[in-house]
Design a protein around this motif. Structure first.
Motif, mmCIF file in Angstrom:
data_model
loop_
_atom_site.group_PDB
_atom_site.id
_atom_site.type_symbol
_atom_site.label_atom_id
_atom_site.label_comp_id
_atom_site.label_asym_id
_atom_site.label_seq_id
_atom_site.Cartn_x
_atom_site.Cartn_y
_atom_site.Cartn_z
ATOM 1 N N ALA A 1 -25.283 -8.182 6.890
ATOM 2 C CA ALA A 1 -25.126 -6.726 6.900
ATOM 3 C C ALA A 1 -24.172 -6.256 7.987
ATOM 4 N N SER A 2 -24.000 -7.048 9.046
ATOM 5 C CA SER A 2 -23.083 -6.678 10.125
ATOM 6 C C SER A 2 -21.692 -7.262 9.914
ATOM 7 N N GLY A 3 -21.463 -7.872 8.758
ATOM 8 C CA GLY A 3 -20.147 -8.422 8.448
ATOM 9 C C GLY A 3 -19.852 -9.747 9.107
ATOM 10 N N LYS A 4 -20.912 -10.519 9.453
ATOM 11 C CA LYS A 4 -20.720 -11.817 10.102
ATOM 12 C C LYS A 4 -21.396 -12.944 9.315
ATOM 13 N N PRO A 5 -21.207 -12.993 8.011
ATOM 14 C CA PRO A 5 -21.897 -14.020 7.217
ATOM 15 C C PRO A 5 -21.457 -15.432 7.547
ATOM 16 N N ALA A 6 -20.271 -15.585 8.134
ATOM 17 C CA ALA A 6 -19.774 -16.928 8.448
ATOM 18 C C ALA A 6 -20.673 -17.646 9.440
ATOM 19 N N MET A 7 -21.429 -16.881 10.252
ATOM 20 C CA MET A 7 -22.307 -17.521 11.232
ATOM 21 C C MET A 7 -23.562 -18.099 10.591
ATOM 22 N N ILE A 8 -23.880 -17.699 9.359
ATOM 23 C CA ILE A 8 -25.098 -18.190 8.714
ATOM 24 C C ILE A 8 -25.062 -19.704 8.548
ATOM 25 N N GLY A 9 -23.922 -20.237 8.108
ATOM 26 C CA GLY A 9 -23.816 -21.681 7.922
ATOM 27 C C GLY A 9 -24.013 -22.467 9.207
ATOM 28 N N PRO A 10 -23.237 -22.182 10.271
ATOM 29 C CA PRO A 10 -23.444 -22.874 11.539
ATOM 30 C C PRO A 10 -24.843 -22.672 12.112
ATOM 31 N N LEU A 11 -25.431 -21.493 11.924
ATOM 32 C CA LEU A 11 -26.788 -21.263 12.401
ATOM 33 C C LEU A 11 -27.777 -22.139 11.640
ATOM 34 N N ALA A 12 -27.636 -22.202 10.311
ATOM 35 C CA ALA A 12 -28.522 -23.042 9.512
ATOM 36 C C ALA A 12 -28.357 -24.508 9.878
ATOM 37 N N GLU A 13 -27.116 -24.914 10.158
ATOM 38 C CA GLU A 13 -26.878 -26.296 10.578
ATOM 39 C C GLU A 13 -27.581 -26.570 11.900
ATOM 40 N N TYR A 14 -27.479 -25.644 12.828
ATOM 41 C CA TYR A 14 -28.111 -25.792 14.138
ATOM 42 C C TYR A 14 -29.621 -25.962 14.009
ATOM 43 N N VAL A 15 -30.259 -25.041 13.292
ATOM 44 C CA VAL A 15 -31.718 -25.107 13.209
ATOM 45 C C VAL A 15 -32.170 -26.294 12.372
ATOM 46 N N GLY A 16 -31.375 -26.666 11.379
ATOM 47 C CA GLY A 16 -31.731 -27.822 10.579
ATOM 48 C C GLY A 16 -31.637 -29.119 11.350
ATOM 49 N N LYS A 17 -30.628 -29.216 12.230
ATOM 50 C CA LYS A 17 -30.436 -30.443 12.986
ATOM 51 C C LYS A 17 -31.542 -30.666 14.019
ATOM 52 N N LEU A 18 -32.340 -29.653 14.299
ATOM 53 C CA LEU A 18 -33.388 -29.824 15.295
ATOM 54 C C LEU A 18 -34.388 -30.884 14.888
ATOM 55 N N ASP A 19 -34.693 -30.973 13.593
ATOM 56 C CA ASP A 19 -35.600 -32.056 13.189
ATOM 57 C C ASP A 19 -35.329 -32.567 11.779
ATOM 58 N N ALA A 20 -34.199 -32.182 11.203
ATOM 59 C CA ALA A 20 -33.859 -32.650 9.868
ATOM 60 C C ALA A 20 -32.927 -33.855 9.945
ATOM 61 N N ASP A 21 -33.012 -34.687 8.951
ATOM 62 C CA ASP A 21 -32.115 -35.824 8.821
ATOM 63 C C ASP A 21 -30.731 -35.283 8.450
ATOM 64 N N SER A 22 -29.704 -35.712 9.178
ATOM 65 C CA SER A 22 -28.358 -35.220 8.902
ATOM 66 C C SER A 22 -27.912 -35.572 7.488
ATOM 67 N N ALA A 23 -28.423 -36.680 6.966
ATOM 68 C CA ALA A 23 -28.083 -37.065 5.598
ATOM 69 C C ALA A 23 -28.669 -36.068 4.606
ATOM 70 N N ASP A 24 -29.883 -35.542 4.901
ATOM 71 C CA ASP A 24 -30.478 -34.520 4.041
ATOM 72 C C ASP A 24 -29.605 -33.280 4.010
ATOM 73 N N MET A 25 -29.149 -32.872 5.192
ATOM 74 C CA MET A 25 -28.305 -31.684 5.284
ATOM 75 C C MET A 25 -27.013 -31.879 4.491
ATOM 76 N N ALA A 26 -26.400 -33.056 4.645
ATOM 77 C CA ALA A 26 -25.132 -33.328 3.976
ATOM 78 C C ALA A 26 -25.301 -33.359 2.463
ATOM 79 N N GLU A 27 -26.403 -33.963 2.009
ATOM 80 C CA GLU A 27 -26.656 -34.034 0.570
ATOM 81 C C GLU A 27 -26.844 -32.642 -0.016
ATOM 82 N N PHE A 28 -27.641 -31.833 0.670
ATOM 83 C CA PHE A 28 -27.891 -30.484 0.181
ATOM 84 C C PHE A 28 -26.596 -29.681 0.124
ATOM 85 N N GLU A 29 -25.810 -29.723 1.199
ATOM 86 C CA GLU A 29 -24.568 -28.944 1.241
ATOM 87 C C GLU A 29 -23.611 -29.370 0.140
#
Length: 361
Positions: free
Chosen positions: A275-303
């Motif tokens: 809503a503030s015109g910054k949707p590009a940060m959603i991807g890096p934010l999701a990557e950040y929070v996902g990497k806290l305890d997610a398998d990087s291979a899971d993230m890569a497969e999903f993306e």
């Protein structure tokens, strides 16, 4: 995307919530057609707009300034991430337009930006992810013909993938939504992840028949007699989700069960970024929070399966309509940026694609 591992001092944690909230946004339209969200009381929609969540960016910046700085750096480096609205041009034809949307019925994101409204009104063709969302009865019949995409069709149940504590968490969070575990025990983990990741107020709005922007645009285009072009069928969208490994799906479900409040907070953050015109940060934010305890291979497969592969299909299928000019294309905002995002892929096809500044609110 590069792999980021949390430092031992990092306390801010959202688990896999980012990955599975994005999954929920991708599949909510199809799910609302094949599952009765009447389980969710419409009264729940009376919650505040934030659905009980808060923007986490201030806390993240305070608790992990280095991680926050990396998110900002990754956002700045993301190709074509500066806008949700783009002008598409090719010599000899009228310009077309590309809008990034967010698949939610939240009042803050269900209207066209003022800068895009006139372009939609004058467009001869409207391109959306799936035009089937305009006829829910017909679409639901097609989806019900493929129960294997969302349900276990053998003796398997979700209990086969969860330990006792995880099963108790799932049962508790479903009960808060008025859904008995026994009623959904045959559903695959990605469907259950959607139910527990998305706030009850969003599910309630959908259960009450609320449209998100893509649905609204599709219906408005049909009413106005415009040509409507669907880039995917809803079955194809569910096939993409079902193609992600069971390991990744189970990991995602367990992740969103861990901290429901944090999941609400991440949803609110995503909405406010859009809503503030910054949707590009959603991807890096999701990557950040996902990497806290997610398998990087899971993230890569999903993306790859849910975003990148579909980007190529969308670009290929939209090309013929865009070649004629005067079209308005609206797809999820996460499909636009990146080296293999829609903006870059359309540029590779010979279109000139330039950002247009808009105000969402």
């Amino acid at each position: 995307m590069k792999s980021r591992r949390p430092s031992s001092a990092r306390t801010f944690s959202l688990g896999n919530a980012g990955l599975w909230l994005i999954a929920g946004l991708h599949t909510l339209a199809a799910l609302s057609l094949i599952f009765i969200l009447g389980w969710i009381s419409p009264a729940k929609a009376a919650e505040d707009l934030s659905c009980g969540g808060k923007n986490i960016l201030a806390d993240l910046k305070k608790e992990d300034p280095k991680g926050f700085a990396e998110i900002e750096t990754d956002t700045a480096k993301l190709k074509n991430g500066e806008s949700i609205f783009w002008k598409i041009e090719k010599p000899g034809v009228a310009p077309s337009w590309l809008l990034g949307t967010i698949h939610l019925s939240d009042p803050r994101v269900i209207n066209l930006p003022a800068e895009a409204a006139q372009d939609f009104k004058t467009a001869q063709a409207v391109i959306v992810e799936s035009d089937e969302i305009a006829d829910k009865n017909a679409a639901s019949m097609k989806l019900l013909a493929r129960p294997d995409l969302s349900m276990f069709t053998d003796s398997t149940t979700i209990n086969d993938f969860l330990n006792a504590d995880q099963k108790a968490l799932l049962e508790k969070q479903l009960a808060e939504r008025g859904i008995p575990l026994a009623a959904v025990i045959k559903m695959k983990p990605w469907v259950l992840s959607t139910f527990v990741a998305l706030p009850t107020c969003e599910l309630a709005r959908k259960g009450a028949g609320a449209d998100f922007l893509d649905e609204k645009l599709t219906k408005d285009a049909i009413t106005a007699g415009k040509k409507v072009v669907g880039l995917e069928t809803l079955t194809e969208q569910l096939e993409a989700m079902a193609s992600v490994s069971m390991k990744t799906h189970v990991s995602g479900l367990i992740g969103v069960l861990k901290d429901p409040q944090r999941t609400k907070d991440l949803m609110e953050t995503m909405i406010e970024l859009y809503a503030s015109g910054k949707p590009a940060m959603i991807g890096p934010l999701a990557e950040y929070v996902g990497k806290l305890d997610a398998d990087s291979a899971d993230m890569a497969e999903f993306e790859k399966k849910m975003i990148t592969v579909r980007n190529h299909h969308m670009a290929d299928r939209a090309e013929a309509t865009l070649d004629k000019g005067n079209a308005f294309m609206a797809v999820g905002a996460l499909h636009l940026p990146g080296d293999e995002g829609l903006v870059a892929l359309l540029q590779q096809k010979g279109f000139t694609v330039t950002p247009v500044t808009v105000a969402v609110n």
